[in-house]
Design an enzyme around this catalytic site. Structure first.
Site, PDB file in Angstrom:
ATOM      1  N   CYS A  59     -16.493 -34.276  38.831  1.00 42.31           N
ATOM      2  CA  CYS A  59     -17.179 -34.208  40.126  1.00 42.31           C
ATOM      3  C   CYS A  59     -17.116 -35.515  40.892  1.00 42.31           C
ATOM      4  CB  CYS A  59     -18.656 -33.874  39.909  1.00 42.31           C
ATOM      5  SG  CYS A  59     -18.912 -32.454  38.848  1.00 42.31           S
ATOM      6  N   GLY A 107     -13.987 -32.265  43.589  1.00 40.74           N
ATOM      7  CA  GLY A 107     -14.735 -31.044  43.350  1.00 40.74           C
ATOM      8  C   GLY A 107     -14.782 -30.169  44.571  1.00 40.74           C
ATOM      9  N   ASN A 113     -21.562 -36.981  37.398  1.00 40.99           N
ATOM     10  CA  ASN A 113     -20.144 -36.765  37.118  1.00 40.99           C
ATOM     11  C   ASN A 113     -19.928 -37.119  35.653  1.00 40.99           C
ATOM     12  OD1 ASN A 113     -17.113 -38.630  37.891  1.00 40.99           O
ATOM     13  ND2 ASN A 113     -17.332 -36.563  37.134  1.00 40.99           N
ATOM     14  N   GLY A 114     -19.311 -36.192  34.917  1.00 46.17           N
ATOM     15  CA  GLY A 114     -19.063 -36.434  33.500  1.00 46.17           C
ATOM     16  C   GLY A 114     -19.567 -35.279  32.674  1.00 46.17           C
ATOM     17  N   CYS A 117     -11.422 -43.758  31.641  1.00 42.29           N
ATOM     18  CA  CYS A 117     -10.520 -42.586  31.606  1.00 42.29           C
ATOM     19  C   CYS A 117      -9.193 -42.934  32.290  1.00 42.29           C
ATOM     20  CB  CYS A 117     -11.192 -41.420  32.314  1.00 42.29           C
ATOM     21  SG  CYS A 117     -10.077 -40.036  32.620  1.00 42.29           S
ATOM     22  N   TYR A 145      -4.013 -38.758  37.541  1.00 41.07           N
ATOM     23  CA  TYR A 145      -4.141 -37.577  38.406  1.00 41.07           C
ATOM     24  C   TYR A 145      -5.407 -37.511  39.256  1.00 41.07           C
ATOM     25  CZ  TYR A 145      -5.420 -32.791  39.634  1.00 41.07           C
ATOM     26  OH  TYR A 145      -5.850 -31.687  40.304  1.00 41.07           O
ATOM     27  N   CYS A 160     -10.300 -32.385  27.151  1.00 38.00           N
ATOM     28  CA  CYS A 160     -11.170 -33.518  27.484  1.00 38.00           C
ATOM     29  C   CYS A 160     -12.615 -33.045  27.343  1.00 38.00           C
ATOM     30  CB  CYS A 160     -10.927 -33.988  28.915  1.00 38.00           C
ATOM     31  SG  CYS A 160     -12.099 -35.255  29.440  1.00 38.00           S
ATOM     32  N   CYS A 181      -9.734 -44.643  27.648  1.00 35.74           N
ATOM     33  CA  CYS A 181      -9.851 -43.430  26.842  1.00 35.74           C
ATOM     34  C   CYS A 181      -8.542 -42.667  27.017  1.00 35.74           C
ATOM     35  CB  CYS A 181     -11.012 -42.550  27.322  1.00 35.74           C
ATOM     36  SG  CYS A 181     -11.054 -40.951  26.468  1.00 35.74           S
TER      37      CYS A 181
HETATM   38  P1  AMP Z   1      -0.483 -27.116  34.998  1.00 35.38           P
HETATM   39  O1  AMP Z   1       0.009 -26.398  36.177  1.00 35.38           O
HETATM   40  O2  AMP Z   1      -1.494 -26.320  34.224  1.00 35.38           O
HETATM   41  O3  AMP Z   1       0.553 -27.671  34.092  1.00 35.38           O
HETATM   42  O4  AMP Z   1      -1.301 -28.369  35.540  1.00 35.38           O
HETATM   43  C1  AMP Z   1      -0.639 -29.511  35.950  1.00 35.38           C
HETATM   44  C2  AMP Z   1      -0.706 -29.633  37.441  1.00 35.38           C
HETATM   45  O5  AMP Z   1      -2.048 -29.555  37.882  1.00 35.38           O
HETATM   46  C3  AMP Z   1      -0.159 -30.955  37.888  1.00 35.38           C
HETATM   47  O6  AMP Z   1       0.555 -30.722  39.083  1.00 35.38           O
HETATM   48  C4  AMP Z   1      -1.378 -31.805  38.148  1.00 35.38           C
HETATM   49  O7  AMP Z   1      -1.240 -32.523  39.357  1.00 35.38           O
HETATM   50  C5  AMP Z   1      -2.537 -30.832  38.236  1.00 35.38           C
HETATM   51  N1  AMP Z   1      -3.603 -31.134  37.265  1.00 35.38           N
HETATM   52  C6  AMP Z   1      -3.570 -31.896  36.184  1.00 35.38           C
HETATM   53  N2  AMP Z   1      -4.749 -31.910  35.546  1.00 35.38           N
HETATM   54  C7  AMP Z   1      -5.578 -31.149  36.254  1.00 35.38           C
HETATM   55  C8  AMP Z   1      -6.944 -30.786  36.124  1.00 35.38           C
HETATM   56  N3  AMP Z   1      -7.694 -31.215  35.131  1.00 35.38           N
HETATM   57  N4  AMP Z   1      -7.448 -29.980  37.066  1.00 35.38           N
HETATM   58  C9  AMP Z   1      -6.696 -29.548  38.086  1.00 35.38           C
HETATM   59  N5  AMP Z   1      -5.412 -29.841  38.258  1.00 35.38           N
HETATM   60  C10 AMP Z   1      -4.845 -30.627  37.357  1.00 35.38           C
END
Ligand code: AMP
Length: 493
Positions: A31, A57, A132-133, A266, A272, A412, A462
């Site tokens: 968040c 979020g 957040n967390g 993190c 990302y 996570c 982490c």
């Molecule tokens: P996926 O499509 O499931 O392989 O997720 C990877 C893609 O989603 C990448 O393009 C990342 O930019 C994005 N991404 C990575 N981690 C997350 C996350 N926790 N929540 C939403 N999007 C994510």
């Protein structure tokens, strides 16, 4: 005996029923939080800050303000910040103190009752929390609190903090805050308003970011520096891991109630989650991602015609790859900016569809060409699989996928939404198997060493989602789940 110190505020929907409750562990929170103390238009500033934190979020947004008469004003809504607030709503959020939250949780139903900030009446004063967390012992604490009579109104683990605060034997506010925070484990970067006093706190390992800023006489606390830029506030410093900051009418006092622990910032924030225009862990997120991309090009070069980013989160890494490899960077994938992040939809079918809705290739840049496609991470593989298929339909001759972080192998538990191990494409497959599944001509991941070296001045980090080394106890994980996880870790070592 029922514990009646905490009374739900009227904005908690009446349909809330105990039968609907899932254990707090089911919800993972990633968040954005924001708070302002000592400004005439506190709620307006918080609203603008949340606007800049929208990427953290998109499920719900909320702002709560406290006026000089001790009343609080609440606006929470499902969906985007811009849709939840208009000038009339903001006009009603009176007072010099305000707290805001954008929520992003994909497990569990989307319910307004889980929207934050949480607001309760505590002995006649408003108590407001935005978190957040993820607290890794929230379910355990919740069970014991519920046994003792605490009545929970939401599914979010932050509510545990509220009950701990309310039940504390300490008589003073500060003692209660310390008491609550020392009992919880896991990740928290939170802001809490008790009447018109603001508290901002980070867990002792400092998993999630939280920074302090200044706007004239006012103090500002936000998840990321891009939110300070948005309101023209000056960056003062990070809230330190284990620090609690008390703010009254813009005046800041630092308290240190938490026992120190090794820092575990993190690293996925840099990969990302955070915005590239933010400074997180003292690093420019853009610079960190560019360095990841450069290192990726060194580790996994490929003979190709151009480099293509999966926009927007991989733009910086792709530029780094292009710079290092000398291959031209092309804007060959166009992202529709009116679609949220691909994870927002709860079911897999919806997610596949959203990849198509979200991205479209530029035919003339793709047809007959050998592409290096750079993404920041592979989680389920949904985005890459969908994109590679789109690029092939558009006539790409070769698609070489390069990922600017190592394989995500573990969920996570500290505040980033990651699916179960079974759903993580990198958890048990070889790189060749993954490439095959995704339909890529080749696949290369950045190594853990390469990634950490690129940002070595800003750790320690982490890395649990890649390494399985969980720095904070996972108390809520049930015995069966913990055994399965241990077995997998043993297999890996
Ligand atoms: P996926 O499509 O499931 O392989 O997720 C990877 C893609 O989603 C990448 O393009 C990342 O930019 C994005 N991404 C990575 N981690 C997350 C996350 N926790 N929540 C939403 N999007 C994510």
């Amino acid at each position: 005996m029922k514990h009646l110190d905490v009374i739900p505020s009227p904005d908690v929907p009446a349909e809330t029923s105990l039968e609907n409750f899932r254990p707090a562990t089911g919800l993972r929170e990633a968040c954005g939080v924001a708070a302002v103390s000592g400004a005439k238009e506190a709620a307006n500033l918080v609203f603008l800050a949340l606007y800049a934190l929208q990427h953290r979020g998109q499920e719900s947004a909320g702002v709560v303000s406290m006026d000089s008469g001790g009343r609080c004003h609440v606006k929470k809504a499902m969906g985007l910040v811009a849709d939840a607030f208009d000038p009339e709503v903001l006009e009603g959020l009176k007072g010099r103190v305000a707290v805001g939250h954008t929520r992003y949780s994909t497990s569990g139903e989307s319910h307004q009752r889980n929207a934050q900030p949480l607001v309760v009446d505590f002995r006649g004063s408003p108590l407001v929390v935005a978190h957040n967390g993820t607290l890794t012992n929230a379910a355990t604490l919740r069970r014991s609190l519920a046994r003792d009579g605490s009545i929970f109104q939401t599914e979010v683990d932050s509510e545990t903090l509220v009950h701990l605060f309310a039940r504390s034997r300490h008589l003073d506010e500060e003692g209660r805050v310390d008491d609550a925070l020392t009992q919880v484990q896991g990740a928290f970067a939170l802001v809490m308003a008790i009447g018109d006093t603001l508290y901002a706190a980070r867990d002792a390992r400092g998993f999630r970011p939280l920074v302090l800023g200044r706007l004239g006489e006012a103090a500002v606390v936000v998840s990321e520096t891009c939110a300070l830029d948005m309101i023209g506030a000056e960056f003062v410093r990070e809230i330190e891991p284990g620090e609690v900051v008390r703010i009254r009418d813009g005046k800041v006092q630092s308290l240190r109630p938490l026992r120190p622990a090794p820092r575990s910032a993190c690293l996925f924030e840099l990969v990302y989650f955070s915005r590239p225009d933010s400074v997180v862990w003292g690093a420019s997120v853009n610079t960190a991602r560019r360095a990841f991309g450069k290192q990726l090009a060194k580790e996994h070069p490929v003979d190709a015609d151009c480099v293509v980013a999966v926009p927007d989160s991989a733009n910086s890494a792709a530029l780094g790859y292009s710079e290092e490899s000398g291959l031209p960077f092309e804007l060959a994938l166009i992202r529709n900016h009116y679609v949220g992040r691909t994870f927002i939809q709860p079911s897999q079918a919806d997610r596949d569809f959203r990849v198509r809705v979200k991205y479209n290739p530029v035919g003339s840049l793709v047809e007959g060409r050998r592409l290096v496609v750079v993404d920041d991470s592979l989680v389920r593989g949904t985005t890459s699989r969908g994109l590679i298929s789109l690029l092939r339909i558009a006539g790409a001759e070769e698609v070489h996928l390069r990922i600017a972080s190592p394989p995500v192998k573990f969920p996570c538990y500290y505040g980033i939404d990651m699916p179960t191990r079974e759903e993580l494409i990198g958890s048990s497959r070889s790189v060749e198997e993954i490439a095959d599944r995704l339909g890529a001509d080749s696949l290369g991941y950045l190594t853990m060493e390469g990634m950490q070296d690129a940002v070595s001045d800003h750790g320690p980090f982490c890395t649990a989602c890649w390494s399985g080394n969980y720095p904070a106890p996972l108390t809520d994980m049930d015995a069966e789940e913990a055994d399965a996880m241990q077995l997998q870790l043993d297999e890996l070592s």
